[in-house]
Design an enzyme around this catalytic site. Structure first.
Site, PDB file in Angstrom:
ATOM      1  N   LYS A   1       0.846  -1.103  -0.006  1.00 22.62           N
ATOM      2  CA  LYS A   1       0.090   0.029   0.023  1.00 22.62           C
ATOM      3  C   LYS A   1       0.985   1.256  -0.174  1.00 22.62           C
ATOM      4  CE  LYS A   1      -3.831   2.137   2.381  1.00 22.62           C
ATOM      5  NZ  LYS A   1      -3.412   3.613   2.149  1.00 22.62           N
TER       6      LYS A   1
ATOM      7  N   PHE B   1      -2.227   0.454 -10.378  1.00 16.94           N
ATOM      8  CA  PHE B   1      -2.770  -0.561  -9.886  1.00 16.94           C
ATOM      9  C   PHE B   1      -4.165  -1.092 -10.181  1.00 16.94           C
ATOM     10  CE2 PHE B   1      -3.642   2.983  -6.672  1.00 16.94           C
ATOM     11  CZ  PHE B   1      -4.974   2.986  -6.880  1.00 16.94           C
TER      12      PHE B   1
ATOM     13  N   ARG C   1     -17.175   0.861  -2.423  1.00 14.43           N
ATOM     14  CA  ARG C   1     -16.295   0.173  -1.474  1.00 14.43           C
ATOM     15  C   ARG C   1     -16.635  -1.614  -2.150  1.00 14.43           C
ATOM     16  NH1 ARG C   1     -12.779   2.702   1.383  1.00 14.43           N
ATOM     17  NH2 ARG C   1     -13.744   4.494   2.323  1.00 14.43           N
TER      18      ARG C   1
ATOM     19  N   LYS D   1      -7.527  -3.456   2.495  1.00  9.81           N
ATOM     20  CA  LYS D   1      -6.273  -3.013   3.069  1.00  9.81           C
ATOM     21  C   LYS D   1      -5.934  -3.526   4.399  1.00  9.81           C
ATOM     22  CE  LYS D   1      -8.732   1.260   4.459  1.00  9.81           C
ATOM     23  NZ  LYS D   1      -8.608   2.783   3.934  1.00  9.81           N
TER      24      LYS D   1
END
Length: 279
Positions: free
Chosen positions: A40, A116, A186, A192
Site C-alpha cells: 500500500k 494498480f 467499497r 487494505k
C-alpha cells in the site's frame, strides 16, 4: 494538450473503487491463495484518462509533458509515488499549478505513476494485471510503472510480509481477489491491511509544550467529524513543532484501538491533508 478541468475524464474519478479493511474472520477465513498482494503506497492517488492526470476529486494535476509523454490512451488508476516516507514531498510537487518542464531540476523527476488498476477494463483482476504489465512494457516510460503483485501461501506469511513492509517504513498491504471486476465504491474483493488505523481531524488549538518542547508546540487539540475533541502529542518533527499545522487545517493521524469513550488510543500525527486544488 487539453488542460481544462476534468474535461474528458467523465465520471471515472466519481466512481472510483475503494478498499475495505481486512479483518480476521475465524468462522469464514479468507482463502489467501486467491488474492494478489501488493504494498500500500503512501502517495497521491491519480487517474489518467488518456490525456491528463487528475486527483481523486477530479482536479487537474499539472504534470510536465515529458512526464506523461507516450502514455497509453486508456483509463488508468494509480498512485503518484517516489519512495516510502516522502508523502509531503510528493504532495508539494503534485499540488503545483504550473507544470515544471525543466526536467533536470523538476521535482517530478523522482516521481512515478504506479499503476494498480484499469477502471474501464471489463476483465478480472488477473486479466487486468496482465494488461497493466503489457501497457508498461509497450509504453517504455521510466515514469509509468506497475505495482508489483504477488501471491502468497498462508495468512502467517501475509503478516510476516506486513511486518517487513512496516519495518522498512511502508504503510501496509493491499489484497485484491484474482477474479474481481472493477467495482464502484467499497469492494470486499479489495482490502487494505495495516498495523494501525488512521483517521482525520480538524486542528482547533495549539497547546504549548513543556520541558524539551518549551517555546514549541507540545500537542494539537483536534476535533473529529463526530465532534469528539482530544489531543495529539506525538509523531511530530522538531520543525513541525516550531511551525505546527494551522488551526482549521485537517490532519491525518494513526492510532491503535479506542477507549470506551471512543477516543483514539496512542494517537500519532502522520501529515497535514493536502488541500484541494483550485482551478
Amino acid at each position: 494538450r487539453d488542460r481544462s478541468p476534468s474535461r474528458g475524464l467523465g465520471d471515472v474519478y466519481k466512481r472510483q473503487q475503494l478498499a475495505t479493511v481486512y479483518k480476521t474472520n475465524l468462522s469464514n477465513p479468507v482463502n489467501i491463495q486467491e488474492y494478489f498482494i501488493s504494498e500500500k503506497l503512501d502517495g497521491i492517488r491519480g487517474f489518467w484518462n488518456g490525456k491528463n492526470l487528475f486527483t481523486r476529486r477530479g482536479n487537474l494535476i499539472y504534470a510536465p509533458e515529458w512526464f506523461t509523454q507516450g502514455w497509453p490512451n486508456t483509463y488508468i488508476d494509480g498512485e503518484l509515488w517516489s519512495n516510502r516516507g516522502e508523502f509531503e514531498k510528493i504532495s508539494s510537487c503534485v499540488r503545483r499549478h504550473k507544470p515544471d518542464n525543466h526536467k533536470k531540476t523538476s521535482c517530478w523527476q523522482k516521481i512515478h505513476f504506479m499503476l494498480f488498476d484499469l477502471p474501464k477494463h471489463l476483465g478480472t483482476f488477473s486479466q487486468r494485471i496482465k494488461q497493466m504489465n503489457s501497457l508498461v512494457e509497450v509504453t517504455n516510460s521510466s515514469y509509468l510503472l506497475a505495482i508489483k503483485q504477488e501471491k502468497i501461501d498462508s495468512i502467517t506469511l501475509l503478516h510476516q510480509r506486513l511486518s517487513n513492509i512496516v519495518n522498512r517504513g511502508g504503510e501496509g498491504l493491499m489484497l485484491h481477489h484474482q477474479e474481481a471486476h472493477y467495482k464502484e465504491g467499497r469492494s470486499n474483493a479489495l482490502m487494505k491491511l495495516k498495523q494501525h488505523d488512521d483517521a482525520e481531524a480538524v486542528v482547533i488549538a495549539h497547546i504549548e509544550g513543556k520541558g524539551k518542547y518549551k517555546n514549541k508546540m507540545g500537542s494539537l487539540r483536534v476535533r473529529m467529524p463526530t465532534g469528539l475533541v482530544f489531543k495529539i502529542g506525538s509523531g511530530f518533527t522538531d520543525k513541525q513543532r516550531q511551525k505546527p499545522p494551522a488551526i482549521g487545517s485537517t490532519v491525518t493521524f494513526k492510532y491503535i484501538g479506542k477507549t470506551a469513550r471512543g477516543v483514539p488510543k496512542f494517537a500519532s500525527f502522520l501529515r497535514v491533508r493536502a488541500l484541494p486544488q483550485t482551478q
